[in-house]
Write a protein that holds these residues in place. Structure first.
Motif: not given
Ligand code: PLP
Length: 422
Positions: A111-113, A115, A139, A141, A154, A157
């Motif tokens: 979940d990038l939020s 992150a 990061i 993923p 991704v 971010l």
């Protein structure tokens, strides 16, 4: 008529693989050599990358990747909690801190939020066990089950926070994504990260028994990984494997022993050639499952998207515990009694002793994963699955749901309360 016993996974090894292995055994060259080189060449073309390095596991590829990107002790890397041990342990190999990130409840991907929230907490010195001022540098993923993350999200971010990206692509061959229907497909490994790492473990989408591949478009990263994969010997030492090399190699770094054998690569070249056909076979299994199970109120099936080519490495269903009188573990036992093999992907990392007791991660640090993993069951899915086996899985899951269905009036109860009902 009795139902077949259905193993969780069965490898799909064809005559091409067997003949090539035998030819390699007869060739007199067993370790890294011409077959490995051929496998690398074909692999980079298959995913659309400029450089490929074959190694003896995806874990080795991930380790070489963090090393090549310069990960050092005392730095931090965003890692999903919903993954296999390897994704985070390679960060620990370097003495760095994995910052565990929660998952999206539908895709199970990072979940990038969350992150972004974890990066905030890190900056504020509010991640227990990680010293204030620890810089986040990367990061990793994971494309869980072969359903790719939003690669643009991704990347954005990562750019905002100046992070490198390593794909843990252990499930993602072949897999692709696109922004929207008008855009072209981008394959996993086709510039989706600085380095993408694939697995050829026995039950992965293609296999060499044990094996892995790191791909990149950056020459320096490829060179560094190649040196470190073979004891830190200067790159031309690989020429030794072609018989052209010299006895007088040079050690330029304290490297590792991660090279793939030609015996394994012989499997790899043929598995790679069948990768799309095997993907299509798994997709057909998934189609059957979705078609026959999607109406059940007691379970949720994996998500799909017109903007993903899904490798269908896994088919994880999520039980609705509020609708069922039994829990996940009992559901798995009942499937086993009926002869159906299953697995769970995964107990999230933050709920393992090394990360909870050792590195201070708590259940509430990743609340979605903490909740959802108790509902996960991976059903059998592989290219060698027969139709009667798929039918047996469907019939058994439907039967278990019917037998353990909870009356609708009790569905308002919390899942915790539901669990205590016998
Ligand atoms: C299997 C797997 C790995 C490790 O692969 P190996 O080739 O066994 O080292 C890494 N990450 C994920 C997500 C995996 O499922």
């Amino acid at each position: 008529m009795t139902s077949p016993r259905v193993p969780f996974f069965r490898p799909d090894i064809g005559p091409g693989e067997i003949d090539e292995v035998v030819a390699t055994l007869r060739s007199g060259w067993l370790t890294t050599g011409p077959k490995t080189k051929l496998f690398e060449e074909r692999f980079k073309d298959a995913v659309g990358a400029q450089h490929a390095l074959a190694v003896n596991s995806c874990t080795a590829a991930l380790h070489l990747a963090v090393d090549a990107l310069g990960l050092k002790a005392g730095q931090a890397v965003l890692v999903p909690t919903m993954t296999f041990a390897a994704t985070a342990e390679v960060v620990r190999y370097q003495g760095a801190y994995p910052i565990l990130v929660d998952c999206d409840p539908a895709t199970l991907n990072m979940d990038l939020s969350d992150a972004a929230r974890k990066l905030e907490r890190l900056r504020a010195g509010r991640i227990e066990g990680v010293p204030a001022g620890t810089p986040a540098v990367g990061i990793i993923p994971v494309h869980v089950g072969g359903f790719m993350m939003d690669v643009d999200a991704v990347r954005s971010l990562a750019e905002r926070h100046r992070l490198w990206i390593i794909d843990d692509a252990a499930h993602a061959l072949p897999a692709a994504w696109r922004r929207r229907a008008e855009d072209r497909w981008q394959r996993c490994g086709e510039g989706t990260a600085e380095i993408s790492c694939f697995s050829f473990y026995a039950n992965k989408t293609i296999t060499t028994g044990e094996g892995g591949m790191a791909v990149t478009n950056v020459r320096q990263l490829a060179d560094r990984m190649r040196v470190m994969a073979l004891h830190g010997l200067s790159t031309d030492a690989w020429e030794r494997y072609s018989g052209k090399g010299s006895w007088d190699y040079r050690i330029v770094a304290p490297g590792y022993k991660y090279n793939l054998t030609d015996v394994a690569a012989s499997l790899g070249v043929h598995q790679l050639g069948r990768a799309e056909q095997m993907r299509a076979a798994r997709e057909a299994v998934a189609r059957h499952y979705v078609h026959a199970l999607a109406d059940l109120e007691e379970i949720e099936v994996p998500c799909e998207s017109p903007d993903r080519i899904h490798s269908w490495h896994l088919f994880p269903i999520r039980l609705r515990l509020d609708r069922l009188a039994i829990d996940r573990d009992q559901f798995i036992r009942d499937l086993a009694t009926a002869g159906i093999g299953t697995s769970v992907h995964w107990r999230p990392l933050h709920l393992h002793p090394y990360y909870s007791d050792g590195l201070h991660w708590r259940p509430q640090d990743c609340p979605v994963a903490t909740e959802v993993w108790q509902r996960l069951i991976s059903l059998p899915i592989c290219s060698a699955m027969r139709e009667d086996e798929v039918a047996a899985v469907i019939a058994t899951v439907r039967e278990l749901c019917a037998r353990n269905r909870r009356p609708a009036w009790s569905s308002a109860e919390t899942p915790e309360a539901a669990l205590t009902v016998p």
